[in-house]
Structure formats: C-alpha cells, structure tokens
Design a protein around this motif. Structure first.
Motif, PDB file in Angstrom:
ATOM      1  N   ALA A  68      -1.794  -3.813   4.672  1.00 21.76           N
ATOM      2  CA  ALA A  68      -1.021  -2.477   4.147  1.00 21.76           C
ATOM      3  C   ALA A  68      -1.654  -1.540   3.085  1.00 21.76           C
ATOM      4  O   ALA A  68      -1.997  -0.374   3.295  1.00 21.76           O
ATOM      5  CB  ALA A  68       0.503  -2.599   4.141  1.00 21.76           C
ATOM      6  N   VAL A  82       0.654  -0.573   8.609  1.00 18.96           N
ATOM      7  CA  VAL A  82       1.412   0.365   7.946  1.00 18.96           C
ATOM      8  C   VAL A  82       2.378   1.041   9.163  1.00 18.96           C
ATOM      9  O   VAL A  82       3.644   1.490   8.623  1.00 18.96           O
ATOM     10  CB  VAL A  82       0.668   1.431   7.518  1.00 18.96           C
ATOM     11  CG1 VAL A  82       1.277   2.980   7.022  1.00 18.96           C
ATOM     12  CG2 VAL A  82      -0.521   1.083   6.247  1.00 18.96           C
ATOM     13  N   ARG A 109       7.832   1.057   1.256  1.00 17.64           N
ATOM     14  CA  ARG A 109       6.630   1.455   1.989  1.00 17.64           C
ATOM     15  C   ARG A 109       5.469   2.633   1.943  1.00 17.64           C
ATOM     16  O   ARG A 109       4.581   2.778   2.141  1.00 17.64           O
ATOM     17  CB  ARG A 109       7.126   1.761   3.483  1.00 17.64           C
ATOM     18  CG  ARG A 109       8.068   3.058   3.536  1.00 17.64           C
ATOM     19  CD  ARG A 109       8.630   3.247   4.985  1.00 17.64           C
ATOM     20  NE  ARG A 109       9.916   4.072   4.843  1.00 17.64           N
ATOM     21  CZ  ARG A 109      10.681   4.364   5.949  1.00 17.64           C
ATOM     22  NH1 ARG A 109      10.570   3.659   6.884  1.00 17.64           N
ATOM     23  NH2 ARG A 109      11.578   5.318   5.837  1.00 17.64           N
TER      24      ARG A 109
END
Length: 144
Positions: free
Chosen positions: A76, A84, A108
């Motif tokens: 990520a 992602v 995130r």
C-alpha cells in the motif's frame, strides 16, 4: 504457516469483477484480506508469513488472498493499485472487518501519495494494452 488464519484476519473485501460490478453468472468471487500473524512471526527468522492463497481453480469456493499486515502495508505504501483499492471499496463489498480492520480503513488516506497517480496510470495502461492484444487475437481467422 502454523496459525489459524481465519481468527487472525482483520479485513476481507470483494475484489475484481464483483467489486467493479462487472461479474457475470460464471464469475468466481475474488477476495483479498489482511491478517495480523502471531508475535513469533515478527521475532527472529524461524517463522515467516507473507500471504495465504486459495484458488477456485484448485477446488476452493473462491479465489482468496490474505496478506500479512506487514506485506499489505508495504504494498500500500508503494501505491500498488490492487492493494490500495481494497481500502476504498464500497461498504457492501466489505465481507469482514473487525476493530483492527476499521483502524486500517481509518488510516487509508495515509497510503495515498503522488506515486499513486503513476502506479494507477501504469496499471490502467497495462490493462488497455492487454485488451488491445486480446482484441487483435480475436480478430485473427482460425487456422485449420
């Protein structure tokens, strides 16, 4: 791997055609997830875990990849598009999420960077190139 991956899993999401709304009646379900492996996998070199894979083509119900939290975070951070996007699925595509999975979702946006633009463009370009190659192959008359 000598631990119960199901109980260590913190997040599972739909991935692929089901997540994109492109599935057909014959499409298999692709699932990606994240687990936190036991402490002994973080200490020393005797035990190692990066990912667990199950394939529908080998008799499993679905295609499943469960990444270790460390590998998932590394991918990520490197703006890997297929990783992602797991953190930006629609709520109905989340199959399982515990409190640690919720923390990962909350984090995130920290995985996004300018690098993501180039990684996603590269991914899109490779997909378009594959589609073009497939179309050219389909146009060729069959050889007998």
């Amino acid at each position: 791997m000598n631990f119960d991956i199901s109980s260590a899993t913190i997040l599972k999401v739909k991935h692929g055609s089901h997540a994109y709304g492109l599935n057909t009646p014959t499409s298999d379900l692709d699932i990606k997830g994240v687990c936190i492996e036991p402490l002994e996998y973080h200490l020393g070199f005797a035990k190692c875990f990066e990912q667990h894979i199950q394939e529908a083509s080998k008799g499993h119900a679905n295609d499943l990849v469960i990444y270790s939290l460390k590998k998932f975070a590394k991918l990520a951070t490197d703006a890997n598009p297929t990783i992602v996007e797991c953190l930006f699925v629609e709520p109905e595509d989340v199959l399982f999420c515990n409190k640690y999975g919720e923390e990962l979702f909350a984090f995130r946006y920290n995985f996004l960077s300018a690098k993501a633009k180039y990684r996603f463009l590269g991914f899109a370009y490779s997909q378009l190139k594959r589609i073009k190659t497939d179309r050219e192959w389909m146009r060729k008359p069959p050889t007998a």
